[in-house]
Design an enzyme around this catalytic site. Sequence first.
Site, PDB file in Angstrom:
ATOM      1  N   ASP A  67       0.824  -1.207   0.000  1.00 54.42           N
ATOM      2  CA  ASP A  67       0.000   0.000   0.000  1.00 54.42           C
ATOM      3  C   ASP A  67       0.856   1.254   0.000  1.00 54.42           C
ATOM      4  O   ASP A  67       2.074   1.195   0.210  1.00 54.42           O
ATOM      5  CB  ASP A  67      -0.960  -0.011   1.197  1.00 54.42           C
ATOM      6  CG  ASP A  67      -0.315  -0.506   2.477  1.00 54.42           C
ATOM      7  OD1 ASP A  67       0.919  -0.400   2.593  1.00 54.42           O
ATOM      8  OD2 ASP A  67      -1.044  -1.006   3.348  1.00 54.42           O
ATOM      9  N   ASP A 136      -7.933  -3.493  14.053  1.00 59.36           N
ATOM     10  CA  ASP A 136      -9.308  -3.734  13.577  1.00 59.36           C
ATOM     11  C   ASP A 136      -9.373  -4.906  12.591  1.00 59.36           C
ATOM     12  O   ASP A 136     -10.403  -5.134  11.970  1.00 59.36           O
ATOM     13  CB  ASP A 136      -9.874  -2.467  12.929  1.00 59.36           C
ATOM     14  CG  ASP A 136      -9.044  -1.991  11.731  1.00 59.36           C
ATOM     15  OD1 ASP A 136      -8.061  -2.685  11.366  1.00 59.36           O
ATOM     16  OD2 ASP A 136      -9.379  -0.940  11.159  1.00 59.36           O
ATOM     17  N   HIS A 138      -7.495  -5.250   9.863  1.00 58.62           N
ATOM     18  CA  HIS A 138      -7.186  -4.955   8.448  1.00 58.62           C
ATOM     19  C   HIS A 138      -5.887  -5.629   8.007  1.00 58.62           C
ATOM     20  O   HIS A 138      -4.991  -5.875   8.807  1.00 58.62           O
ATOM     21  CB  HIS A 138      -7.187  -3.445   8.152  1.00 58.62           C
ATOM     22  CG  HIS A 138      -6.062  -2.647   8.733  1.00 58.62           C
ATOM     23  ND1 HIS A 138      -6.222  -1.388   9.258  1.00 58.62           N
ATOM     24  CD2 HIS A 138      -4.734  -2.912   8.862  1.00 58.62           C
ATOM     25  CE1 HIS A 138      -5.056  -0.920   9.667  1.00 58.62           C
ATOM     26  NE2 HIS A 138      -4.145  -1.834   9.443  1.00 58.62           N
ATOM     27  N   GLU A 143      -9.787  -1.978   5.240  1.00 57.40           N
ATOM     28  CA  GLU A 143     -10.463  -1.758   6.513  1.00 57.40           C
ATOM     29  C   GLU A 143     -11.699  -2.657   6.602  1.00 57.40           C
ATOM     30  O   GLU A 143     -12.159  -3.192   5.583  1.00 57.40           O
ATOM     31  CB  GLU A 143     -10.855  -0.279   6.623  1.00 57.40           C
ATOM     32  CG  GLU A 143      -9.676   0.696   6.560  1.00 57.40           C
ATOM     33  CD  GLU A 143      -8.871   0.776   7.857  1.00 57.40           C
ATOM     34  OE1 GLU A 143      -8.755  -0.241   8.580  1.00 57.40           O
ATOM     35  OE2 GLU A 143      -8.335   1.866   8.138  1.00 57.40           O
TER      36      GLU A 143
HETATM   37  P1  PGA Z   1       1.651  -1.860  12.786  1.00 60.28           P
HETATM   38  O1  PGA Z   1       0.566  -1.892  11.617  1.00 60.28           O
HETATM   39  O2  PGA Z   1       2.675  -2.842  12.390  1.00 60.28           O
HETATM   40  O3  PGA Z   1       2.199  -0.438  12.755  1.00 60.28           O
HETATM   41  O4  PGA Z   1       0.947  -2.193  14.026  1.00 60.28           O
HETATM   42  C1  PGA Z   1       0.078  -3.102  11.209  1.00 60.28           C
HETATM   43  C2  PGA Z   1      -0.928  -2.912  10.080  1.00 60.28           C
HETATM   44  O5  PGA Z   1      -1.640  -1.893  10.098  1.00 60.28           O
HETATM   45  O6  PGA Z   1      -0.985  -3.767   9.207  1.00 60.28           O
END
Ligand code: PGA
Length: 262
Positions: A67, A136, A138, A143
């Site tokens: 992304d 959450d 994702h 999302e």
């Molecule tokens: P993080 O993000 O490693 O900063 O916790 C994980 C994600 O959003 O996939």
Amino acid sequence: MEVVIRQDRRDAERYTAHFMAAFVRSHPGCVLGLATGGTPEAVYAELVRLYRKGEVDFGAVTTFNLDEYVGLPPEHEQSYRHYMAARLFNAVNIPEERTHFPDGTAQDIAAACRAYEEAIRQAGGIDLQLLGIGRDGHIGFNEPGSSLASRTRIKTLTAATIRDNARYFGSEDAVPRHVVTMGIGTICEARRIIMLATGANKAEAIAAMVEGPVTAMVPASALQMHPDVVVVVDEEAGSKLRLADYYRWVFEHKPDWQRVVR
Ligand code: PGA
């Protein structure tokens, strides 16, 4: 899914990095899907260390990142291209022209998303995809509510993800509202997937992904439909798994030939 529970964060990070290094050793011309965020930082640091020791060679590897923020140029400190350059690409021998990101600065984002999908296809598809998971549930920036069949496209971040990422930007207001992300359908086409999750704040998302129903409300649960997923967690991130003892039992009883990354 294979669930690997390691004692602590560092052990989980090392396991993931060594899995990836072993994969690159046995598939030198592979296509890697890469992730950003706080979780994989130490994985990249370990890969750089292994590269410097001559234990892994990225000279023939191609990469596609999951992304990118919309509107951030590649040189912006919080762009994911910048993140990857700083943590991996500048320190190893991956040719820059074989590193790919969704284009969040394109005039025609939809066309850029189609081109990204086509570039993945042209490269032969992703052989090994590294993933993190959001609190959450994702994956990439898909999302909750994202179609489980989605392809690379523009998405609007949730308020919760904006809050989670504000630590990098100094304030919530500075976090872009939009991102371009591989879709869940895109991610699930990778031949193999390794997910790393560490820390107690990921425990609920991990339990929902591994042991809950397959639902767009937990985008990562789509991985239950994938035949080759390894989920690496530390004790904290694995603390809400009902079958944790079984996963440990399976790991202890794994035949030696299955421990070799092929
Ligand atoms: P993080 O993000 O490693 O900063 O916790 C994980 C994600 O959003 O996939």
